[in-house]
Enzyme design. Sequence first.
Site, PDB file in Angstrom:
ATOM      1  N   ASP A  20     -39.632   6.452  36.969  1.00 31.63           N
ATOM      2  CA  ASP A  20     -39.762   7.620  36.091  1.00 31.63           C
ATOM      3  C   ASP A  20     -38.382   8.094  35.626  1.00 31.63           C
ATOM      4  O   ASP A  20     -38.213   8.505  34.472  1.00 31.63           O
ATOM      5  CB  ASP A  20     -40.503   8.757  36.817  1.00 31.63           C
ATOM      6  N   HIS A  33     -45.964  11.102  41.103  1.00 35.85           N
ATOM      7  CA  HIS A  33     -45.883   9.892  40.281  1.00 35.85           C
ATOM      8  C   HIS A  33     -47.251   9.569  39.685  1.00 35.85           C
ATOM      9  O   HIS A  33     -47.870   8.558  39.994  1.00 35.85           O
ATOM     10  CB  HIS A  33     -45.344   8.716  41.112  1.00 35.85           C
TER      11      HIS A  33
HETATM   12  N1  NAD Z   1     -44.234   3.306  42.014  1.00 39.02           N
HETATM   13  C1  NAD Z   1     -44.233   2.883  40.761  1.00 39.02           C
HETATM   14  O1  NAD Z   1     -43.507   3.419  39.915  1.00 39.02           O
HETATM   15  C2  NAD Z   1     -45.069   1.703  40.359  1.00 39.02           C
HETATM   16  C3  NAD Z   1     -44.858   1.082  39.113  1.00 39.02           C
HETATM   17  C4  NAD Z   1     -45.627  -0.021  38.785  1.00 39.02           C
HETATM   18  C5  NAD Z   1     -46.595  -0.486  39.657  1.00 39.02           C
HETATM   19  N2  NAD Z   1     -46.778   0.139  40.847  1.00 39.02           N
HETATM   20  C6  NAD Z   1     -47.800  -0.339  41.817  1.00 39.02           C
HETATM   21  O2  NAD Z   1     -47.290  -1.451  42.550  1.00 39.02           O
HETATM   22  C7  NAD Z   1     -48.386  -2.213  43.071  1.00 39.02           C
HETATM   23  C8  NAD Z   1     -48.175  -3.701  42.825  1.00 39.02           C
HETATM   24  O3  NAD Z   1     -48.159  -3.997  41.463  1.00 39.02           O
HETATM   25  P1  NAD Z   1     -47.973  -5.507  40.931  1.00 39.02           P
HETATM   26  O4  NAD Z   1     -47.949  -5.428  39.455  1.00 39.02           O
HETATM   27  O5  NAD Z   1     -46.872  -6.177  41.657  1.00 39.02           O
HETATM   28  O6  NAD Z   1     -49.361  -6.131  41.413  1.00 39.02           O
HETATM   29  P2  NAD Z   1     -49.712  -7.700  41.645  1.00 39.02           P
HETATM   30  O7  NAD Z   1     -51.181  -7.809  41.739  1.00 39.02           O
HETATM   31  O8  NAD Z   1     -48.998  -8.532  40.640  1.00 39.02           O
HETATM   32  O9  NAD Z   1     -49.056  -7.991  43.050  1.00 39.02           O
HETATM   33  C9  NAD Z   1     -49.510  -7.399  44.226  1.00 39.02           C
HETATM   34  C10 NAD Z   1     -49.239  -8.337  45.373  1.00 39.02           C
HETATM   35  O10 NAD Z   1     -49.709  -7.697  46.555  1.00 39.02           O
HETATM   36  C11 NAD Z   1     -50.281  -8.714  47.356  1.00 39.02           C
HETATM   37  N3  NAD Z   1     -51.189  -8.147  48.348  1.00 39.02           N
HETATM   38  C12 NAD Z   1     -52.463  -7.713  48.191  1.00 39.02           C
HETATM   39  N4  NAD Z   1     -52.960  -7.312  49.371  1.00 39.02           N
HETATM   40  C13 NAD Z   1     -51.973  -7.458  50.280  1.00 39.02           C
HETATM   41  C14 NAD Z   1     -51.864  -7.231  51.673  1.00 39.02           C
HETATM   42  N5  NAD Z   1     -52.879  -6.734  52.370  1.00 39.02           N
HETATM   43  N6  NAD Z   1     -50.704  -7.521  52.280  1.00 39.02           N
HETATM   44  C15 NAD Z   1     -49.662  -8.012  51.575  1.00 39.02           C
HETATM   45  N7  NAD Z   1     -49.699  -8.278  50.258  1.00 39.02           N
HETATM   46  C16 NAD Z   1     -50.853  -7.999  49.629  1.00 39.02           C
HETATM   47  C17 NAD Z   1     -50.981  -9.646  46.372  1.00 39.02           C
HETATM   48  O11 NAD Z   1     -51.230 -10.909  46.962  1.00 39.02           O
HETATM   49  C18 NAD Z   1     -49.940  -9.693  45.255  1.00 39.02           C
HETATM   50  O12 NAD Z   1     -49.024 -10.753  45.434  1.00 39.02           O
HETATM   51  C19 NAD Z   1     -49.633  -1.631  42.398  1.00 39.02           C
HETATM   52  O13 NAD Z   1     -50.260  -0.750  43.281  1.00 39.02           O
HETATM   53  C20 NAD Z   1     -49.072  -0.866  41.216  1.00 39.02           C
HETATM   54  O14 NAD Z   1     -49.917   0.179  40.808  1.00 39.02           O
HETATM   55  C21 NAD Z   1     -46.046   1.204  41.211  1.00 39.02           C
END
Ligand code: NAD
Length: 347
Positions: free
Chosen positions: A182, A209
């Site tokens: 952000d 957030h």
């Molecule tokens: N804080 C922020 O500003 C922000 C910004 C963007 C995304 N996010 C969040 O980050 C998270 C991940 O996003 P992404 O685009 O990388 O998703 P993605 O689906 O590309 O990757 C997620 C990964 O998590 C893994 N995973 C699922 N369950 C798991 C478990 N129990 N143990 C370990 N790994 C596990 C999956 O295998 C995958 O590799 C989402 O929740 C998204 O909303 C947060």
Amino acid sequence: MAPCPLQPTTLSALARPAGAALHRSFSTSAQNNAKVAVLGASGGIGQPLALLLKNSPLVSRLTLYDIAHTPGVAADLSHIETRATVKGYLGPEQLPDCLKGCDVVVIPAGVPRKPGMTRNDLFNTNASIVATLTAACAQHCPEAMICVISNPVNSTIPIATEVFKKHGAYDPNKIFGVTTLDIVRANTFIAELKGLDPARVNVPVIGGHAGKTIIPLISQCTPKVDLPQDQLTAVTGRIQEAGTEVVKAKAGAGSATLSMAYAGARFVFSLVDAMNGKEGVVECSFVKSQEADCAYFSTPLLLGKKGIEKNLGIGKISPSEEKMIAEAIPELKASIKKGEEFVKNMK
Ligand SMILES: NC(=O)c1ccc[n+]([C@@H]2O[C@H](COP(=O)([O-])OP(=O)(O)OC[C@H]3O[C@@H](n4cnc5c(N)ncnc54)[C@H](O)[C@@H]3O)[C@@H](O)[C@H]2O)c1
């Protein structure tokens, strides 16, 4: 400590702290030996985040955990000619070894948004993922700094906190909701509007957030910027909905990953710099807080060797920013409660 010149190969710009009167260089401390784990390392955020961490001289050991693909991701990264050792861990039985000895754990595990979804829609899946992973952290690296990226951050931080409490390992100064994206977006958008170098712009973003809980304090921007009311309203709305802008543009292929990896790396490098003794490192983060009328709130934090050294609070704000805070509190309280109840109801 004398600031060292920026080295193009160290991605020093990533270490930019959020505070105004701060240095931009890496710490020259001899303790550049951070052991960092990424949980969810094979994902859209996890892979580029692991790449940025592998490229940093601050990191000496990188351990990568996921339920899929970590052997490949780790083998690939391990060929990069930097000092950090890289090892992949696959599946729950390998999680303890991934965590043992870690200084910092970053958690981007979980499902991302698709068009039309709010971050809250991710709760059902991501709550149990974050609870399971933070329980393992509380058991196997109770002293580590925990940086949660997984959404909804407004609920996943209360979840992490309650899980650490259950394990008798809770330290409020060491659990962080990563909201750095952000701030990164606010800096970029304000710089675009005013024709400034984004690397020199600093906008604190407080609150939470998600949507309206994301509160950019443009009145505190450095350098000071003057915006007419219509531009102020428009840019504030754009910062609040920037995640949705990316979700829509990706059209079903996920949410922000590359900018999030950048922001996550920036936060980790600031934290490690502070742990190494660098002074004056400030980042905003969603943490346990007494700065507003809810139990968790993001404000600028002075970081130190043991995590949060001092909460710098909200500071002087404009009447419209005050109104935004008041409007955010009910949503924040509801998201916090949802996270806390989830852990209470866990078997
Ligand atoms: N804080 C922020 O500003 C922000 C910004 C963007 C995304 N996010 C969040 O980050 C998270 C991940 O996003 P992404 O685009 O990388 O998703 P993605 O689906 O590309 O990757 C997620 C990964 O998590 C893994 N995973 C699922 N369950 C798991 C478990 N129990 N143990 C370990 N790994 C596990 C999956 O295998 C995958 O590799 C989402 O929740 C998204 O909303 C947060």
